[in-house]
Design a protein around this motif. Structure first.
Motif, short mmCIF file in Angstrom:
data_model
loop_
_atom_site.label_atom_id
_atom_site.label_comp_id
_atom_site.label_asym_id
_atom_site.label_seq_id
_atom_site.Cartn_x
_atom_site.Cartn_y
_atom_site.Cartn_z
N VAL A 138 143.10 103.89 101.70
CA VAL A 138 143.19 104.50 99.97
C VAL A 138 144.36 105.54 99.56
O VAL A 138 144.47 105.84 98.45
CB VAL A 138 141.39 105.30 99.96
N ALA A 139 144.69 106.89 100.62
CA ALA A 139 145.30 108.01 100.81
C ALA A 139 146.63 107.08 100.13
O ALA A 139 147.58 107.60 99.03
CB ALA A 139 145.16 108.00 102.16
N ILE A 158 144.35 113.42 101.96
CA ILE A 158 143.62 112.81 103.68
C ILE A 158 142.47 114.12 104.50
O ILE A 158 141.71 113.50 104.59
CB ILE A 158 144.47 112.95 104.61
N VAL A 159 143.04 115.26 104.54
CA VAL A 159 141.94 116.35 105.02
C VAL A 159 140.55 115.80 104.12
O VAL A 159 139.54 116.41 104.68
CB VAL A 159 142.04 117.58 105.10
N LEU A 160 140.39 116.55 102.80
CA LEU A 160 139.65 116.27 102.12
C LEU A 160 138.74 115.03 102.02
O LEU A 160 137.50 115.21 102.11
CB LEU A 160 139.82 116.37 101.21
N LEU A 204 135.74 112.99 95.23
CA LEU A 204 136.44 113.86 94.19
C LEU A 204 137.97 114.58 94.69
O LEU A 204 138.85 114.83 93.50
CB LEU A 204 135.82 113.88 93.48
N LEU A 205 137.75 115.06 95.50
CA LEU A 205 138.62 117.21 95.12
C LEU A 205 139.44 115.95 95.70
O LEU A 205 140.79 115.96 96.31
CB LEU A 205 138.04 117.93 95.77
N GLY A 206 139.47 115.41 97.04
CA GLY A 206 140.48 114.98 97.14
C GLY A 206 141.85 113.87 96.82
O GLY A 206 142.05 113.54 96.97
N GLY A 234 144.54 116.83 95.95
CA GLY A 234 145.06 116.36 97.71
C GLY A 234 146.35 115.27 97.46
O GLY A 234 146.73 114.32 98.54
N ARG A 235 146.48 115.97 96.43
CA ARG A 235 148.07 115.49 96.39
C ARG A 235 148.94 116.17 97.63
O ARG A 235 148.51 116.97 97.74
CB ARG A 235 148.94 116.15 95.23
#
Length: 340
Positions: free
Chosen positions: A59-60, A70-72, A199-201, A206-207
């Motif tokens: 996905v990332a 990735i962390v989110l 959603l935040l990720g 998330g960029r």
């Protein structure tokens, strides 16, 4: 080595490494010291943890996320695991863990039915050891697959199905283990937090963190890899050795937030070159394995078996960490989600 093998070999490595990082390094399970039982456990834990790590990585990459994303996304998984999958978040009693009440009760938030300490440490533990460390080490050990997909559409479907089946099995076992299940309100609250983090990720947050411009001349001095290793080791050790009290919760949050802010500032200033994160992950890996020597001996496990597993894993982990840090120098590392 053909194209299929070039992708599936590292995918299989991640599939198996994620559950080892997530569960076996801590040596707290009742199967500790039993090699056959540990191998059998991978039949469920590999699809669960390894499947999650593979899917999150895909996905990332496909949505061009950076490490913030990735962390989110890992945090979303970290909430999903104890809240919905294994049900530990709301488990009031656990017979096979003699110190369960000592971990849970000092920071119990009764209206919500959760412990602030266990919630904090479990979520952060999943973010670091279940997802982030295995992904970073994979990029270090296999430089050629950095920023490149490992799974095609069929592979993602198969991995997703295996993950769901494993999650259902662990969920059913959790119901039996704790003798209860979350209420509808608790379930909806967990799913809401998971959805928000996901959603935040996947949003602009998330960029990849952009480097500040204009670039100063001369170039800023990069953070040495040994310093990143020490940062990862000290951070993980500090969060693993705190007492299960409100003071411990405060220390964990302080360490995590200060570490995140420090790394973000270093990235922005150009002092955190690509590949330094591998050393950070290596430090976290070694520290987690070393700290596990101080963990209580699981019920029904002999001390000899427990400490033998600790020693063997520490030797293997040091070798893997050293190899990952060394190989991370072999080429430029683009942000996750960006092809070379």
């Amino acid at each position: 080595m053909g194209p299929l093998r070039r992708r599936w070999a590292p995918a299989l490595g991640l599939f198996l490494a994620a559950p080892i990082c997530a569960e076996y390094l801590q040596a707290y399970l009742e199967t500790t010291g039993n090699a056959l039982a540990l191998l059998a456990g991978l039949l469920v834990l590999a699809p669960l943890y390894g499947g999650a790590a593979l899917l999150l990585r895909e996905v990332a990459i496909r949505t061009r996320r950076g490490w913030p994303g990735i962390v989110l996304l890992a945090a979303a998984f970290g909430v999903l695991m104890p809240g919905i999958v294994d049900l530990a978040l709301f488990g009031e009693h656990r017979a096979d863990v003699g110190y369960w009440d000592d971990l849970r009760l000092p920071t119990l938030i009764e209206p919500w039915g959760i412990s602030a300490f266990t919630t904090t440490t479990w979520v952060f533990g999943h973010v670091v050891m279940s997802i982030s460390v295995p992904l970073a080490l994979l990029d270090g050990l296999v430089p050629r697959i950095r920023g490149r997909s490992l799974l095609g559409p069929l592979g993602m479907i198969i991995t997703g199905v295996l993950f769901v089946l494993a999650a259902i099995m662990v969920h059913l076992d959790g119901r039996h283990l704790y003798g209860s299940a979350p209420t509808l309100g608790q379930t909806l609250a967990v799913l809401g937090v998971v959805g928000l983090l996901a959603l935040l990720g996947l949003s602009r947050w998330g960029r990849t963190i952009p480097r500040r411009r204009p670039v100063p001349v001369p170039e800023p001095r990069p953070v040495p890899r040994w310093a990143a290793f020490v940062l990862g080791a000290v951070g993980v050790a500090a969060t693993n050795l705190v007492p299960p009290t409100w003071l411990g919760v405060a220390i964990v949050w302080a360490v995590v937030l200060s570490g995140v802010i420090m790394i973000c500032l270093l990235v922005r200033s150009g002092r955190w070159p690509q590949g330094t994160g591998v050393a950070l992950a290596a430090g976290a890996l070694v520290a987690t394995t070393a700290v596990a020597f101080a963990a209580p001996v699981p019920l029904g496990v002999s001390p000899v078996a427990k400490y033998a597993q600790n020693a063997v894993l520490l030797i293997l982990v040091v070798a893997v960490a050293a190899a990952a840090v060394w190989r991370s120098r072999l080429g430029p590392q683009p942000p996750v989600g960006q092809s070379r």
